[in-house]
Design an enzyme around this catalytic site. Structure first.
Site, PDB file in Angstrom:
ATOM      1  N   SER A 144      34.248 -49.298 100.040  1.00 39.31           N
ATOM      2  CA  SER A 144      35.616 -49.265  99.493  1.00 39.31           C
ATOM      3  C   SER A 144      36.162 -50.691  99.457  1.00 39.31           C
ATOM      4  O   SER A 144      35.610 -51.596 100.102  1.00 39.31           O
ATOM      5  CB  SER A 144      36.477 -48.403 100.421  1.00 39.31           C
ATOM      6  OG  SER A 144      37.859 -48.558 100.143  1.00 39.31           O
ATOM      7  N   TYR A 157      40.673 -44.923 107.836  1.00 42.83           N
ATOM      8  CA  TYR A 157      39.878 -45.107 106.617  1.00 42.83           C
ATOM      9  C   TYR A 157      39.370 -46.552 106.539  1.00 42.83           C
ATOM     10  O   TYR A 157      38.184 -46.799 106.284  1.00 42.83           O
ATOM     11  CB  TYR A 157      40.726 -44.759 105.402  1.00 42.83           C
ATOM     12  CG  TYR A 157      39.979 -44.765 104.094  1.00 42.83           C
ATOM     13  CD1 TYR A 157      39.262 -43.643 103.681  1.00 42.83           C
ATOM     14  CD2 TYR A 157      39.978 -45.878 103.258  1.00 42.83           C
ATOM     15  CE1 TYR A 157      38.574 -43.639 102.479  1.00 42.83           C
ATOM     16  CE2 TYR A 157      39.297 -45.885 102.058  1.00 42.83           C
ATOM     17  CZ  TYR A 157      38.598 -44.762 101.666  1.00 42.83           C
ATOM     18  OH  TYR A 157      37.915 -44.767 100.468  1.00 42.83           O
TER      19      TYR A 157
HETATM   20  P1  NAP Z   1      37.115 -36.770  96.301  1.00 41.53           P
HETATM   21  O1  NAP Z   1      37.169 -36.336  94.867  1.00 41.53           O
HETATM   22  O2  NAP Z   1      38.154 -36.303  97.235  1.00 41.53           O
HETATM   23  O3  NAP Z   1      35.662 -36.375  96.814  1.00 41.53           O
HETATM   24  C1  NAP Z   1      35.307 -36.327  98.149  1.00 41.53           C
HETATM   25  C2  NAP Z   1      34.031 -35.510  98.280  1.00 41.53           C
HETATM   26  O4  NAP Z   1      33.638 -35.475  99.652  1.00 41.53           O
HETATM   27  C3  NAP Z   1      34.226 -34.093  97.811  1.00 41.53           C
HETATM   28  O5  NAP Z   1      33.171 -33.734  96.933  1.00 41.53           O
HETATM   29  C4  NAP Z   1      34.185 -33.269  99.067  1.00 41.53           C
HETATM   30  O6  NAP Z   1      33.548 -32.036  98.797  1.00 41.53           O
HETATM   31  C5  NAP Z   1      33.378 -34.140 100.030  1.00 41.53           C
HETATM   32  N1  NAP Z   1      33.834 -33.911 101.400  1.00 41.53           N
HETATM   33  C6  NAP Z   1      35.087 -34.109 101.891  1.00 41.53           C
HETATM   34  N2  NAP Z   1      35.143 -33.719 103.167  1.00 41.53           N
HETATM   35  C7  NAP Z   1      33.912 -33.248 103.497  1.00 41.53           C
HETATM   36  C8  NAP Z   1      33.361 -32.686 104.666  1.00 41.53           C
HETATM   37  N3  NAP Z   1      34.092 -32.493 105.766  1.00 41.53           N
HETATM   38  N4  NAP Z   1      32.075 -32.297 104.651  1.00 41.53           N
HETATM   39  C9  NAP Z   1      31.329 -32.452 103.533  1.00 41.53           C
HETATM   40  N5  NAP Z   1      31.785 -32.996 102.393  1.00 41.53           N
HETATM   41  C10 NAP Z   1      33.076 -33.377 102.376  1.00 41.53           C
HETATM   42  O7  NAP Z   1      37.166 -38.338  96.398  1.00 41.53           O
HETATM   43  P2  NAP Z   1      36.317 -39.522  95.743  1.00 41.53           P
HETATM   44  O8  NAP Z   1      37.287 -40.542  95.341  1.00 41.53           O
HETATM   45  O9  NAP Z   1      35.350 -39.021  94.750  1.00 41.53           O
HETATM   46  O10 NAP Z   1      35.576 -40.084  97.021  1.00 41.53           O
HETATM   47  C11 NAP Z   1      34.177 -40.247  97.114  1.00 41.53           C
HETATM   48  C12 NAP Z   1      33.870 -41.447  98.001  1.00 41.53           C
HETATM   49  O11 NAP Z   1      34.346 -42.620  97.367  1.00 41.53           O
HETATM   50  C13 NAP Z   1      34.552 -41.409  99.363  1.00 41.53           C
HETATM   51  O12 NAP Z   1      33.673 -41.933 100.342  1.00 41.53           O
HETATM   52  C14 NAP Z   1      35.728 -42.328  99.181  1.00 41.53           C
HETATM   53  O13 NAP Z   1      36.161 -42.890 100.389  1.00 41.53           O
HETATM   54  C15 NAP Z   1      35.114 -43.364  98.277  1.00 41.53           C
HETATM   55  N6  NAP Z   1      36.059 -44.203  97.539  1.00 41.53           N
HETATM   56  C16 NAP Z   1      36.947 -43.656  96.656  1.00 41.53           C
HETATM   57  C17 NAP Z   1      37.809 -44.505  95.973  1.00 41.53           C
HETATM   58  C18 NAP Z   1      38.806 -43.994  94.985  1.00 41.53           C
HETATM   59  O14 NAP Z   1      39.613 -44.778  94.512  1.00 41.53           O
HETATM   60  N7  NAP Z   1      38.782 -42.731  94.620  1.00 41.53           N
HETATM   61  C19 NAP Z   1      37.759 -45.866  96.203  1.00 41.53           C
HETATM   62  C20 NAP Z   1      36.858 -46.374  97.103  1.00 41.53           C
HETATM   63  C21 NAP Z   1      36.004 -45.533  97.757  1.00 41.53           C
HETATM   64  P3  NAP Z   1      33.996 -30.668  99.502  1.00 41.53           P
HETATM   65  O15 NAP Z   1      35.427 -30.484  99.190  1.00 41.53           O
HETATM   66  O16 NAP Z   1      33.103 -29.633  98.932  1.00 41.53           O
HETATM   67  O17 NAP Z   1      33.715 -30.870 100.939  1.00 41.53           O
END
Ligand code: NAP
Length: 252
Positions: A144, A157
């Protein structure tokens, strides 16, 4: 040149593939030829449909990574369903927002468990398998901007994502002699569920948008080339890096 990025015959295990970036990463890998195994805490019929539409095989395990789980058993189940795991993508992640003085211990623990501890445990189990089977394994973690910066109201985070960067480097050092690479992608501000609260806050949305040189938030498809670069057979000499894919956010 195309064969350098061809993942035909490979299997990727992607965590958090139900939505957002994880779904985009899984799809990019499938489109490059990889079969895809997934882990998430809930069913992911949309992802299953998208992966199968590429002609690749799909497997899902429902595991809550915020609770104690047996990483070896999870790896073994993916291996026995798919025949092996060549690429591990540690994408699952959560964020909990609160002022430092109000952060609850249970929220701290949940964020660290999903974002950092599960990354280590799954990578450890995957590395054992890759070493035992002599695979040119690829581990890709999703870091991130908060692997570099402190952020606002998200201390667990930020700590977890700094940890992901450190773990990426530590594992890269030890696994390079085994032919396994470990890298991380550090997305900028992307339009997913993770950032919905930020995008719904007019002040934070405007502040963040004003700092992105590319003048837009990222989309899951913006990570496709980065994941293929790290997962590719043609990238055996790239390891230990944390690559921002951020529309220029870090250099502003
Ligand atoms: P998201 O749409 O909220 O996706 C998160 C995913 O993680 C979901 O598919 C969820 O699936 C899974 N998850 C959450 N809690 C879980 C648990 N307890 N056990 C197993 N799976 C779990 O968010 P995203 O933005 O795509 O995030 C993906 C990654 O990118 C994360 O590591 C986040 O920190 C990182 N990131 C995001 C951004 C951004 O701007 N969006 C920026 C930098 C980094 P379920 O609901 O099925 O569990």
């Amino acid at each position: 040149m195309k064969h350098l990025f061809d993942l035909t015959g490979k299997t990727a295990l992607v965590t958090g593939a139900r939505t957002g970036l994880g779904q985009g990463l899984a799809l990019a890998l499938a489109e490059a030829g990889a079969d895809v195994a997934t882990i998430g805490s809930s069913p992911m019929p949309d992802t299953e449909r998208l992966i199968k539409a590429t002609g690749r095989r799909f497997h899902a395990q429902q595991i809550d990574l915020s609770k104690p789980f047996n990483a070896q058993a999870v790896l073994d189940a993916a291996i026995s369903a798919m025949g092996g795991v060549d690429i591990l993508v540690n994408n699952a992640g959560i964020i909990r927002r609160a002022d430092i003085v109000d952060v609850l211990e249970e929220d701290w623990d949940a964020v660290i468990d999903v974002n950092l501890k599960s990354v280590f445990l799954l990578s450890q189990a995957a590395a054992r398998h890759m070493i035992a089977t002599g695979r040119a394994g690829r581990i890709v973690n999703i870091a991130s901007m908060l692997s570099f910066q402190g952020g606002v109201r998200v201390p667990a985070y930020a700590a977890s994502k700094h940890g992901v960067a450190g773990l990426t480097k530590a594992m890269a050092n030890e696994l390079a002699p085994k032919g396994i690479t470990v890298n991380a992608i550090a997305p900028g501000y992307m339009e997913t569920d993770n950032t919905e609260a930020l995008r719904n806050d007019p002040d934070r949305h405007a502040q963040i948008s004003a700092r992105i040189p590319a003048a837009r938030w990222g989309m899951p498809a913006d990570l496709a080339t980065a994941i293929l670069f790290f997962a590719a057979p043609g990238s055996p000499y790239v390891t230990g890096t944390v690559l921002p894919v951020d529309g220029g956010w870090m250099v502003r």
